[in-house]
Design a protein around this motif. Sequence first.
Motif, PDB file in Angstrom:
ATOM      1  N   THR B 326      14.264   9.765 -12.642  1.00 49.19           N
ATOM      2  CA  THR B 326      15.133   9.216 -13.988  1.00 49.19           C
ATOM      3  C   THR B 326      15.137  10.033 -14.945  1.00 49.19           C
ATOM      4  OG1 THR B 326      13.928   7.237 -13.103  1.00 49.19           O
ATOM      5  CG2 THR B 326      15.263   7.125 -15.100  1.00 49.19           C
ATOM      6  N   LEU B 327      16.238  10.466 -15.641  1.00 56.91           N
ATOM      7  CA  LEU B 327      16.390  10.924 -16.711  1.00 56.91           C
ATOM      8  C   LEU B 327      16.387  10.422 -18.030  1.00 56.91           C
ATOM      9  CD1 LEU B 327      18.225  12.809 -14.212  1.00 56.91           C
ATOM     10  CD2 LEU B 327      18.086  14.411 -16.108  1.00 56.91           C
ATOM     11  N   PHE B 328      15.495  10.445 -18.856  1.00 61.36           N
ATOM     12  CA  PHE B 328      15.371   9.726 -20.026  1.00 61.36           C
ATOM     13  C   PHE B 328      15.972  10.545 -21.532  1.00 61.36           C
ATOM     14  CE2 PHE B 328      12.289   7.966 -17.511  1.00 61.36           C
ATOM     15  CZ  PHE B 328      12.303   6.543 -17.761  1.00 61.36           C
ATOM     16  N   PHE B 329      16.748   9.780 -22.277  1.00 61.16           N
ATOM     17  CA  PHE B 329      17.245  10.409 -23.270  1.00 61.16           C
ATOM     18  C   PHE B 329      16.535   9.905 -24.546  1.00 61.16           C
ATOM     19  CE2 PHE B 329      20.014  11.308 -19.721  1.00 61.16           C
ATOM     20  CZ  PHE B 329      20.266  12.679 -19.738  1.00 61.16           C
ATOM     21  N   THR B 330      16.376  10.717 -25.646  1.00 61.91           N
ATOM     22  CA  THR B 330      15.780   9.908 -26.913  1.00 61.91           C
ATOM     23  C   THR B 330      16.236  11.015 -28.048  1.00 61.91           C
ATOM     24  OG1 THR B 330      14.113   8.971 -27.875  1.00 61.91           O
ATOM     25  CG2 THR B 330      13.450  10.668 -26.676  1.00 61.91           C
ATOM     26  N   GLY B 331      15.726  10.673 -29.194  1.00 61.02           N
ATOM     27  CA  GLY B 331      16.166  11.617 -30.278  1.00 61.02           C
ATOM     28  C   GLY B 331      17.415  11.110 -31.093  1.00 61.02           C
ATOM     29  N   ARG B 332      17.627  11.949 -32.070  1.00 57.31           N
ATOM     30  CA  ARG B 332      18.837  11.582 -32.652  1.00 57.31           C
ATOM     31  C   ARG B 332      20.059  11.775 -32.087  1.00 57.31           C
ATOM     32  NH1 ARG B 332      17.952  12.030 -38.796  1.00 57.31           N
ATOM     33  NH2 ARG B 332      19.938  13.376 -38.858  1.00 57.31           N
ATOM     34  N   ARG B 333      20.325  12.751 -31.148  1.00 57.52           N
ATOM     35  CA  ARG B 333      21.457  13.057 -30.306  1.00 57.52           C
ATOM     36  C   ARG B 333      21.052  12.794 -28.869  1.00 57.52           C
ATOM     37  NH1 ARG B 333      24.569  16.161 -33.880  1.00 57.52           N
ATOM     38  NH2 ARG B 333      26.128  16.073 -32.274  1.00 57.52           N
ATOM     39  N   TYR B 334      20.348  11.785 -28.545  1.00 63.33           N
ATOM     40  CA  TYR B 334      20.345  11.572 -27.261  1.00 63.33           C
ATOM     41  C   TYR B 334      21.667  11.544 -26.444  1.00 63.33           C
ATOM     42  CZ  TYR B 334      21.512   6.749 -28.497  1.00 63.33           C
ATOM     43  OH  TYR B 334      22.180   5.595 -28.972  1.00 63.33           O
ATOM     44  N   SER B 335      22.590  10.814 -27.045  1.00 57.91           N
ATOM     45  CA  SER B 335      23.992  10.603 -26.184  1.00 57.91           C
ATOM     46  C   SER B 335      24.759  11.907 -25.976  1.00 57.91           C
ATOM     47  CB  SER B 335      24.840   9.874 -27.177  1.00 57.91           C
ATOM     48  OG  SER B 335      25.165  10.405 -28.250  1.00 57.91           O
ATOM     49  N   HIS B 336      24.598  12.900 -27.023  1.00 57.14           N
ATOM     50  CA  HIS B 336      25.131  13.878 -26.917  1.00 57.14           C
ATOM     51  C   HIS B 336      24.542  14.901 -25.647  1.00 57.14           C
ATOM     52  CE1 HIS B 336      27.322  17.613 -28.882  1.00 57.14           C
ATOM     53  NE2 HIS B 336      26.365  18.169 -28.061  1.00 57.14           N
TER      54      HIS B 336
END
Lengths: 227, 399
Positions: B326-336
């Motif tokens: 699974t790839l998790f995305f976080t931080g202010r630019r997670y969607s980028h």
Amino acid sequence: MKRKIKHLIKSIVLRLLRLFYKILRVDSIYYQSLYDMDDIPQNVRFCLILGAKLFDDDSIPPILKERLDAAIRLYHHNPNTIFILSGDGRKRISNDAIAMYEYLRHASNIPKEQLIVDPAGYTTYDSIINLTHRISQKEPFVLLTSAFHMPRSLYICHALGLTAYAVYLPVSRPQAQVAYRNRELAALVKSWYRVHFHTPRLHRFCCRLRFVLTLLLCKCLFTAFDF
Amino acid sequence: MKKGATTYPGRIMVKLCPDAFTYLTRHISLILVTGTNGKTSTCRLLEHILRTQGVRCISNRSGANLRFGVATTLLTHCNIFGRYKQQYAVLECDEGDFAKIADQFTCPNVTLVVTNLSHDQLDRYGDLQQVKNYILCGIECLPQAVLCLNADCPETASLAPLVSNKVVSYGIRTDVDNDDLLSDLLQPSCILSLESQGALTLQTPDVAIPCPHKITNPPVYSLYNSLAVATVLHQLGHSQWIPSCFSTEFYNPGRFEVIRVDDTSYTLILVKNPAGFRQALQCLPADPTDIDFVFAINDRISDGQDVSWLWDCDFSVLNHVDEHTTLFFTGRRYSHMAVRLKYAGLDPERFVLEPDIPTLFTRLQRPNRHIYLFATYSSMLEIRSHLETLTPLKKFWDQ
């Protein structure tokens, strides 16, 4: 109350500085050396242009632009003039000395051989002292700077025994001139000290003393606030 | 030193005494490390080796590598006359700020390491040529400095003909031809030979030094950091300590730092630019199973506000990880970052977008999983401070 005391101290200091200004007869020296551009003799070879701090975006401020525009007019009056562009070159990427050189190269047809950049003109005193390394003591030169800055610059030249022709620059922004006037009063004390008491040895000692005192202050802050 | 206050004393010092570096650097030998990647690791390894061998040295360990940070490091260790008990100052210098302080370095013994130069924080530095100009300006002010240049980085090697300083270069040569590692611009004087059996030998102009190493398959960039340190030690006349450069394991927070929380293992990897991200991805296990990835991308000033550099990274290696990852995305630019990986060909069904770090960690806690966290600087600090609440860890600022 606090404000009144502050105001009182400020006015006393300013009065003392103005008194000092009068004792040194700075205005008298200024008016004796002031010339219209057309009255400057053709045999004066050198022109010293004093720099000024650039804006944050490295653009030339109006007070520097008026000096450079006057330099272009002087070039048309006497095409043999060699211009010494003196500024603070410690900032290597962009500094006033280089900005002045580039402005004159783009805005006029002054040949680059007639433009000499002096990047070690950190203060007015430094700029004038650096000039004395290039010209002989007796050789007159044209001094180009803003009206508010001219009296102190001429005082330094006079105290060092130099002959300067001050070009009269009309006051373009009177408000700015008023703001700079108090600064000039304080700077005159420094210039007076440097002209009469400054020796390389004393300078080294003062720099070292400043370093030791600042270091001591930083260490105290470091200990007191546990940065 | 507390978080965020690492530069205040230096800031005051430089403002009140603009020529402070002249006095601060008069009585100590300087080892300056600059470049795009590997500055902190190189400094920490060098400092670790010098300390282990009983040489007293100072270093800006907290990573404050701008001029105020460097000034703070120096002023905290010197006495009021600018003298030190330590012999060396190992200083990491920001490549953009290097020129601003170098002209005040008065110390006669200066060694300057340029690790590598690549595109980084374009919003701050402009293009690569600008960074090179900054470094060249700095070198111009240090005619006494000995330069240690990475000969395998073409941009770094191209500095050599432009300077009049003494240059000591280093590079890696293998049995097998590998064009990535070779640059013909500068012939290295310290050559690390990677033999097919995995043995390492450092060939200096005088002698060949066999270098034992503990890691069976060390990442190339880590070898370069060790090689830079070995070259500096050779230059300083401490060749006897060179083998320890390749066998020393030292604690380097945020750089492949493995943290265990219960049954889950986290590898925290700092990524700042395309070159660093590429190297980090190359260090992933060849046959990855039971692993998940977290991408924590922020766009604060310390990370670089322009995140377009993500589009210069090659993420094709992630296509080979197994389908349960699974790839998790976080931080202010997670969607980028998620969009970037979608365009890299990864299946968005495997993406989990979770901007809140504590919530993310509750979702990550699965037994016997190995989580690789790729984080930019500020998000690395956030993640690390959250991990400090889950398990006993040394605080980043106390390293």
